[in-house]
Design a protein around this motif. Structure first.
Motif, mmCIF file in Angstrom:
data_model
loop_
_atom_site.group_PDB
_atom_site.id
_atom_site.type_symbol
_atom_site.label_atom_id
_atom_site.label_comp_id
_atom_site.label_asym_id
_atom_site.label_seq_id
_atom_site.Cartn_x
_atom_site.Cartn_y
_atom_site.Cartn_z
ATOM 1 N N MET A 1 0.840 -1.185 0.000
ATOM 2 C CA MET A 1 0.000 0.000 0.000
ATOM 3 C C MET A 1 0.884 1.247 0.000
ATOM 4 N N ASP A 2 0.371 2.331 -0.549
ATOM 5 C CA ASP A 2 1.110 3.592 -0.654
ATOM 6 C C ASP A 2 0.572 4.602 0.344
ATOM 7 N N ARG A 3 1.485 5.346 0.932
ATOM 8 C CA ARG A 3 1.129 6.420 1.856
ATOM 9 C C ARG A 3 1.908 7.675 1.466
ATOM 10 N N THR A 4 1.317 8.844 1.708
ATOM 11 C CA THR A 4 1.955 10.110 1.377
ATOM 12 C C THR A 4 2.357 10.833 2.654
ATOM 13 N N LEU A 5 3.640 11.116 2.783
ATOM 14 C CA LEU A 5 4.167 11.854 3.922
ATOM 15 C C LEU A 5 4.380 13.301 3.511
ATOM 16 N N VAL A 6 3.802 14.227 4.265
ATOM 17 C CA VAL A 6 3.967 15.650 3.986
ATOM 18 C C VAL A 6 5.120 16.173 4.830
ATOM 19 N N LEU A 7 6.254 16.429 4.187
ATOM 20 C CA LEU A 7 7.451 16.895 4.878
ATOM 21 C C LEU A 7 7.514 18.418 4.820
ATOM 22 N N GLN A 8 7.732 19.043 5.959
ATOM 23 C CA GLN A 8 7.863 20.500 6.018
ATOM 24 C C GLN A 8 9.323 20.867 5.742
ATOM 25 N N LEU A 9 9.569 21.482 4.584
ATOM 26 C CA LEU A 9 10.934 21.858 4.215
ATOM 27 C C LEU A 9 11.367 23.113 4.967
ATOM 28 N N GLN A 10 12.654 23.200 5.249
ATOM 29 C CA GLN A 10 13.211 24.337 5.984
ATOM 30 C C GLN A 10 14.358 24.948 5.180
ATOM 31 N N PRO A 11 14.022 25.628 4.077
ATOM 32 C CA PRO A 11 15.072 26.207 3.227
ATOM 33 C C PRO A 11 15.606 27.511 3.812
ATOM 34 N N THR A 12 16.835 27.828 3.453
ATOM 35 C CA THR A 12 17.378 29.139 3.775
ATOM 36 C C THR A 12 16.766 30.172 2.823
ATOM 37 N N HIS A 13 17.081 31.448 3.057
ATOM 38 C CA HIS A 13 16.532 32.491 2.196
ATOM 39 C C HIS A 13 16.968 32.297 0.749
ATOM 40 N N GLU A 14 18.235 31.943 0.551
ATOM 41 C CA GLU A 14 18.747 31.731 -0.800
ATOM 42 C C GLU A 14 18.117 30.504 -1.440
ATOM 43 N N GLN A 15 17.983 29.437 -0.670
ATOM 44 C CA GLN A 15 17.364 28.220 -1.204
ATOM 45 C C GLN A 15 15.897 28.454 -1.552
ATOM 46 N N ALA A 16 15.196 29.250 -0.757
ATOM 47 C CA ALA A 16 13.788 29.558 -1.040
ATOM 48 C C ALA A 16 13.654 30.295 -2.367
ATOM 49 N N LYS A 17 14.601 31.182 -2.684
ATOM 50 C CA LYS A 17 14.571 31.892 -3.967
ATOM 51 C C LYS A 17 14.757 30.917 -5.121
ATOM 52 N N HIS A 18 15.663 29.943 -4.955
ATOM 53 C CA HIS A 18 15.876 28.945 -6.016
ATOM 54 C C HIS A 18 14.620 28.087 -6.212
ATOM 55 N N LEU A 19 13.987 27.692 -5.106
ATOM 56 C CA LEU A 19 12.765 26.881 -5.214
ATOM 57 C C LEU A 19 11.645 27.667 -5.877
ATOM 58 N N GLN A 20 11.522 28.942 -5.525
ATOM 59 C CA GLN A 20 10.462 29.761 -6.105
ATOM 60 C C GLN A 20 10.651 29.908 -7.611
ATOM 61 N N GLN A 21 11.879 30.169 -8.046
ATOM 62 C CA GLN A 21 12.127 30.305 -9.476
ATOM 63 C C GLN A 21 11.884 28.992 -10.211
ATOM 64 N N THR A 22 12.255 27.885 -9.570
ATOM 65 C CA THR A 22 12.034 26.573 -10.187
ATOM 66 C C THR A 22 10.547 26.299 -10.371
#
Length: 378
Positions: free
Chosen positions: A1-22
């Motif tokens: 059976m499959d289950r979905t885990l919702v992980l809360q990411l903790q990016p830095t300010h710079e990493q958040a900018k990269h994720l947003q652009q992606t």
């Protein structure tokens, strides 16, 4: 059976900018493929890949090729669904997203449970992020990691990781439970369990009245309050569906079968006067409730099936007499033939159970479902 885990990411300010652009470039690719597919009426993934891939790679050179393909796959699924609606004579427009979640596969991400870190492909290469696991999902850690979706909401990033676990070993049971879903009583089982809370209806009424008052006021503070209320009804409904599905599973024995009505397209079939009933019907997500019930039941080895809902509320569960005037009111069922007087939703739940048993060729005798009931209302 499959289950979905919702992980809360903790990016830095710079990493958040990269994720947003992606996410933004991935969304642009999704919208471009969806426009092409819907305009041309094409829902073939290979053909859409040939038409759009090289142009999108040239337009977004920093977006990894795997994420461009992922956007094309999601757009193909959305276009196919929209075109199917048009074929059935229903309204549909070109799929479009403001922030389309990115679907990662094993080539574009990995997760390490021991260190609570993950790696995601972005426009700036691989980004290593730390995350936290919710307490209720920690029991699923250690399963085989499959795909994952990166979601962004109000500056918060979550990674929805699909984990594959072995199916539970549960002995099958002959117990079959019919469940009638409704607006007045959220769920009634054939075992006489009336599930749901009365306060749920009042919570929705209160929120509806508040939103209507703020919309009529129209001031800046009212609009600011409306923005705070955005999505609250959806979250309430989601919580209610979780609670209701959990209670249904708790009242079922391991290995048994839960039978529901097939309520697909119920909104187009139901005839309700304009008002609260119609509003609540159109805001109730039957598919979401069924998915919650299915995955909760799977852990106990319970099977969830659907049956045809026609005439379940008009048929007597004791003698089988069917007539529209058998149902005297919303809550009272009084059979014109045998005189059975019972709660209408309980009678419908028993009929749902009988329909499933009849489809298996094991229908019980007519009087067995009355459980020795007299003509008193239950």
């Amino acid at each position: 059976m499959d289950r979905t885990l919702v992980l809360q990411l903790q990016p830095t300010h710079e990493q958040a900018k990269h994720l947003q652009q992606t996410v933004q470039e991935h969304t642009a690719c999704f919208n471009a493929v969806a426009d092409e597919g819907f305009t041309s009426g094409c829902c073939n993934g290979i053909e859409l890949h040939k038409r759009t891939y090289y142009d999108l790679r040239a337009q977004y050179p920093h977006l990894p090729a795997q994420l461009v393909c992922a956007a094309r796959v999601k757009a193909t699924e959305a276009v196919k669904s929209a075109l199917d609606r048009l074929k059935k004579g229903r309204k549909a427009s070109a799929p479009r997203s403001r922030l389309c979640p990115i679907r990662y596969d094993q080539r574009s991400y990995w997760v390490k449970w021991n260190s609570h870190t993950c790696s995601l492909a972005t426009v700036e290469g691989r980004v290593h992020l730390s995350f936290t696991v919710p307490k209720q999902a920690q029991k699923y850690i250690g399963g085989t990691v499959c795909s994952a979706d990166l979601c962004s909401r109000k500056g918060t990033y979550t990674l929805h990781v699909v984990v594959r676990l072995p199916d539970p070993l549960v002995l099958s049971s002959d117990d079959v439970i019919g469940v009638d879903l409704g607006l007045n009583h959220p769920a009634v089982t054939s075992h006489r369990h009336f599930l749901g809370e009365r306060r749920w209806k009042e919570q929705e009424r209160r929120l509806f009245r508040l939103r209507r008052k703020l919309q009529a006021k129209g001031t800046k503070s009212a609009k600011r309050h409306l923005r705070k209320l955005s999505g609250k009804l959806f979250r309430q409904r989601k919580d209610h569906d979780h609670v209701l599905s959990k209670r249904i599973v708790e009242h079922a024995t391991a290995g048994s079968t839960i039978v529901l009505e097939n309520l697909t397209h119920i909104r187009s079939r139901a005839r309700l006067r304009k008002g609260e009933g119609q509003r609540r019907l159109h805001s109730w997500s039957f598919a979401q409730f069924h998915s919650f019930l299915s995955y909760k039941a799977q852990e106990k080895g319970i099977e969830v099936v659907k049956v045809d809902p026609r005439h379940t509320s008009q048929t007597c569960s004791r003698c089988g007499h069917q007539a529209r005037n058998n149902r005297r009111s919303q809550s009272l069922f009084l059979c014109r033939a045998c005189g059975l007087s019972v709660h209408a939703d309980l009678n419908a739940a028993r009929n749902i159970r009988e329909k499933h048993l009849a489809s298996l060729g094991t229908s019980l005798a007519g009087g067995s479902q009355s459980d020795g009931l007299s003509s008193q209302v239950i």
